[in-house]
Design a protein around this motif. Structure first.
Motif, PDB file in Angstrom:
ATOM      1  N   THR A  93     -45.347  -9.913  16.507  1.00 48.98           N
ATOM      2  CA  THR A  93     -46.227 -10.745  15.697  1.00 48.98           C
ATOM      3  C   THR A  93     -47.639 -10.183  15.602  1.00 48.98           C
ATOM      4  O   THR A  93     -48.339 -10.432  14.621  1.00 48.98           O
ATOM      5  CB  THR A  93     -46.320 -12.169  16.265  1.00 48.98           C
ATOM      6  OG1 THR A  93     -46.951 -12.119  17.554  1.00 48.98           O
ATOM      7  CG2 THR A  93     -44.946 -12.800  16.382  1.00 48.98           C
ATOM      8  N   GLY A  94     -48.094  -9.469  16.637  1.00 51.14           N
ATOM      9  CA  GLY A  94     -49.473  -8.995  16.665  1.00 51.14           C
ATOM     10  C   GLY A  94     -50.473 -10.057  17.066  1.00 51.14           C
ATOM     11  O   GLY A  94     -51.669  -9.774  17.171  1.00 51.14           O
ATOM     12  N   VAL A 118     -49.144  -5.184  21.382  1.00 49.53           N
ATOM     13  CA  VAL A 118     -50.012  -4.559  22.386  1.00 49.53           C
ATOM     14  C   VAL A 118     -51.203  -5.460  22.697  1.00 49.53           C
ATOM     15  O   VAL A 118     -51.742  -5.437  23.807  1.00 49.53           O
ATOM     16  CB  VAL A 118     -50.496  -3.173  21.903  1.00 49.53           C
ATOM     17  CG1 VAL A 118     -51.196  -2.419  23.024  1.00 49.53           C
ATOM     18  CG2 VAL A 118     -49.343  -2.347  21.382  1.00 49.53           C
ATOM     19  N   GLU A 119     -51.606  -6.262  21.718  1.00 54.12           N
ATOM     20  CA  GLU A 119     -52.737  -7.169  21.914  1.00 54.12           C
ATOM     21  C   GLU A 119     -52.471  -8.136  23.067  1.00 54.12           C
ATOM     22  O   GLU A 119     -53.337  -8.369  23.915  1.00 54.12           O
ATOM     23  CB  GLU A 119     -53.000  -7.938  20.616  1.00 54.12           C
ATOM     24  CG  GLU A 119     -53.477  -7.078  19.460  1.00 54.12           C
ATOM     25  CD  GLU A 119     -52.355  -6.345  18.725  1.00 54.12           C
ATOM     26  OE1 GLU A 119     -52.660  -5.569  17.800  1.00 54.12           O
ATOM     27  OE2 GLU A 119     -51.161  -6.544  19.077  1.00 54.12           O
ATOM     28  N   TYR A 143     -41.336   1.825  21.847  1.00 58.23           N
ATOM     29  CA  TYR A 143     -41.255   3.246  21.511  1.00 58.23           C
ATOM     30  C   TYR A 143     -41.499   3.424  20.008  1.00 58.23           C
ATOM     31  O   TYR A 143     -41.037   2.642  19.188  1.00 58.23           O
ATOM     32  CB  TYR A 143     -39.885   3.805  21.884  1.00 58.23           C
ATOM     33  CG  TYR A 143     -39.864   5.304  22.014  1.00 58.23           C
ATOM     34  CD1 TYR A 143     -40.218   5.910  23.210  1.00 58.23           C
ATOM     35  CD2 TYR A 143     -39.516   6.117  20.943  1.00 58.23           C
ATOM     36  CE1 TYR A 143     -40.206   7.299  23.343  1.00 58.23           C
ATOM     37  CE2 TYR A 143     -39.503   7.496  21.058  1.00 58.23           C
ATOM     38  CZ  TYR A 143     -39.860   8.091  22.251  1.00 58.23           C
ATOM     39  OH  TYR A 143     -39.851   9.456  22.372  1.00 58.23           O
ATOM     40  N   GLY A 144     -42.205   4.482  19.672  1.00 58.00           N
ATOM     41  CA  GLY A 144     -42.627   4.707  18.297  1.00 58.00           C
ATOM     42  C   GLY A 144     -44.086   4.373  18.119  1.00 58.00           C
ATOM     43  O   GLY A 144     -44.778   5.000  17.317  1.00 58.00           O
ATOM     44  N   ASP A 145     -44.577   3.375  18.871  1.00 58.89           N
ATOM     45  CA  ASP A 145     -46.003   3.098  18.917  1.00 58.89           C
ATOM     46  C   ASP A 145     -46.640   4.075  19.902  1.00 58.89           C
ATOM     47  O   ASP A 145     -45.997   4.547  20.846  1.00 58.89           O
ATOM     48  CB  ASP A 145     -46.233   1.654  19.357  1.00 58.89           C
ATOM     49  CG  ASP A 145     -47.461   1.035  18.714  1.00 58.89           C
ATOM     50  OD1 ASP A 145     -48.132   1.724  17.926  1.00 58.89           O
ATOM     51  OD2 ASP A 145     -47.754  -0.140  18.997  1.00 58.89           O
ATOM     52  N   ALA A 216     -59.218   0.869  21.312  1.00 56.80           N
ATOM     53  CA  ALA A 216     -59.560   0.303  22.614  1.00 56.80           C
ATOM     54  C   ALA A 216     -58.356  -0.391  23.231  1.00 56.80           C
ATOM     55  O   ALA A 216     -58.063  -0.231  24.423  1.00 56.80           O
ATOM     56  CB  ALA A 216     -60.716  -0.681  22.462  1.00 56.80           C
ATOM     57  N   ILE A 217     -57.642  -1.168  22.421  1.00 58.39           N
ATOM     58  CA  ILE A 217     -56.471  -1.887  22.911  1.00 58.39           C
ATOM     59  C   ILE A 217     -55.398  -0.913  23.384  1.00 58.39           C
ATOM     60  O   ILE A 217     -54.831  -1.061  24.476  1.00 58.39           O
ATOM     61  CB  ILE A 217     -55.927  -2.818  21.808  1.00 58.39           C
ATOM     62  CG1 ILE A 217     -56.888  -3.986  21.579  1.00 58.39           C
ATOM     63  CG2 ILE A 217     -54.532  -3.337  22.160  1.00 58.39           C
ATOM     64  CD1 ILE A 217     -56.553  -4.826  20.363  1.00 58.39           C
TER      65      ILE A 217
END
Length: 446
Positions: A93-94, A118-119, A143-145, A216-217
């Motif tokens: 979702t982010g 990741v957030e 994976y991929g990020d 940064a994240i």
């Protein structure tokens, strides 16, 4: 290197790996594009706030109407986390608050979870990962990020006996980008607002890529997964091409730009005057290795690795990342091996909110990529000690006093609801973790 063989065994046994996808945006859509060609991997449910948009995403990536008609769509992420026919949950979702909610639900239900979000991971990852380990399930990066790809490279380097001098990614960066707002973002991507709107591109999300927040994240996530240090005063973003990685990303004491070995950093694809860097790494990731002895250093040169002037530092890099097209690697690693493709192990880095302009008491912050704040990387211990406001909860909160442009916003500057889920979980994490080096998971060397 045997995921496809393990998946084939599941397919032949009639026990496919079944997944729930929460969030059918770009990352999720790229994953859905690959599913029809991966025998043994099935999507049991797709969750999105707008199911019609999710159906249209399936059409866009090439699903036929029969497959779409047979798919279960929902607006309830918790339903996906508790469904009996789901083995792995993908949180894409982010949204940090939603990510924490879904991660906790999946962990409670005993489902492996792949955190594209990741957030949420940077806001509370150490605690979420610990809860997952206690339940005996996998909590994994996607994976991929870039964070998962960097974690893989760091793990490889350490397993091969090298010291990791630096690790990170490339991006397009100039100092002025920190002040860019969604109103001015598209010129930096070479688009008109009309073109971006027609493509369904969200200006605030794309601005978070530009203004330094996403960097940064992601570097905080890498530091926490790989037990690496972060710069004291934020990322440097040195202009650097692939041929100069080993020269630039080494300690200052020997001519580089880092404080010491074992750090995360992002390199810019632009020189400070705006000229493009030669052979830039804008879309890629890297690791800088330090040879443990003269023999290994000689091998670096013999086998063509780009090294620094001493020959002891060498760089390896991957020029591209394919985000959702590679996401199945995380899903299958969790389901078939019981292993994450990178996972938070300690609390070394944090992403904190910094004022883009002079902010006044009474204003509401609008989070990453917005008009009021951007995210800066900070050491976790410093963030905790100074009560810095995480960028992940800097959305929809009201300022109680003025904050000058360029200053870090603290928890004392805002009115936080202590009953808000993200705030409660974040504070629970801070109570349990101090950000000290001694909390890191053990390994041979850094």
């Amino acid at each position: 290197m045997n995921l496809s063989a393990l998946l084939r065994q599941r397919f032949d046994a009639g026990r496919p790996v079944r997944v729930a996808l929460i969030g059918a945006g770009k990352f999720g859509s790229m994953f859905l594009a690959q599913v029809p060609t991966i025998a043994g991997l099935e999507v049991a449910m797709i969750v999105d706030l707008n199911p019609d948009r999710a159906r249209e995403a399936c059409r866009t990536v090439g699903w036929d109407e029969a497959r779409i008609a047979s798919m279960r769509f929902s607006t309830d992420g918790t339903e996906a986390c508790t469904a009996d026919d789901v083995e792995v949950v993908i949180e894409a979702t982010g949204n940090p608050e939603a990510g924490i909610k879904h991660a906790l639900a999946a962990i409670e239900a005993g489902k492996h979870i792949v955190m594209v979000n990741v957030e949420a991971d940077v806001l509370a990852g150490p605690l979420l990962a610990e809860k997952a380990r206690e339940r005996g399930i996998v909590y994994s990066m996607a994976y991929g990020d870039q964070p998962a790809l960097v974690s893989e490279m760091v793990d490889w380097a350490r397993a091969a006996g090298f010291t990791v001098a630096a690790a990170g990614k490339g991006t397009k960066y100039l100092p002025a980008y920190h002040a860019v707002t969604p109103d001015g973002v598209w010129t930096h991507y070479g688009l008109t607002p009309e073109q971006a709107k027609a493509a369904g591109m969200n200006p605030q999300m794309f601005n978070s890529f530009l203004d330094g927040t996403k960097s940064a994240i992601e570097m905080a996530a890498i530091a926490n997964a790989c037990d690496l240090d972060v710069p004291e005063d934020g990322l440097l973003f040195p202009p650097c091409g692939v041929d100069d990685l080993a020269h630039i990303l080494r300690p200052r004491a020997i001519g580089g730009q880092l404080g010491h070995d074992g750090m995360v950093e992002v390199v810019s694809s632009l020189e400070r005057d705006g000229r493009p860097v030669f052979r830039d790494l804008r879309w890629g990731v890297y690791v800088v290795l330090k040879a443990p002895n003269d023999y290994a250093a000689a091998c670096f040169k013999q086998y063509g690795l780009p090294t620094d002037s001493t020959g002891r530092y060498a760089a390896m890099y991957k020029p591209f990342h394919l985000i959702g097209l590679e996401l199945s690697i995380s899903v299958l690693s969790a389901a078939l091996r019981g292993e994450p493709t990178g996972s938070c192990r300690t609390w070394r880095g944090d992403a904190v909110a910094v004022a883009k302009r002079n902010l006044k008491a009474g204003e509401s912050l609008d989070g990453e990529g917005g008009y009021t704040v951007y995210g800066r990387l900070a050491p976790a211990a410093r963030s905790k000690a100074q009560r810095m406001l995480p960028i992940g909860i800097a959305h929809g909160v009201r300022l109680t006093r003025d904050v000058a442009a360029g200053s870090v916003v603290t928890e004392d500057d805002v009115d936080l609801d202590p009953n808000r889920l993200a705030v409660r979980i974040r504070r629970e994490m801070c109570d349990r973790y101090s950000g000290r080096d001694d909390q890191a998971a053990p390994h041979v060397q850094r």
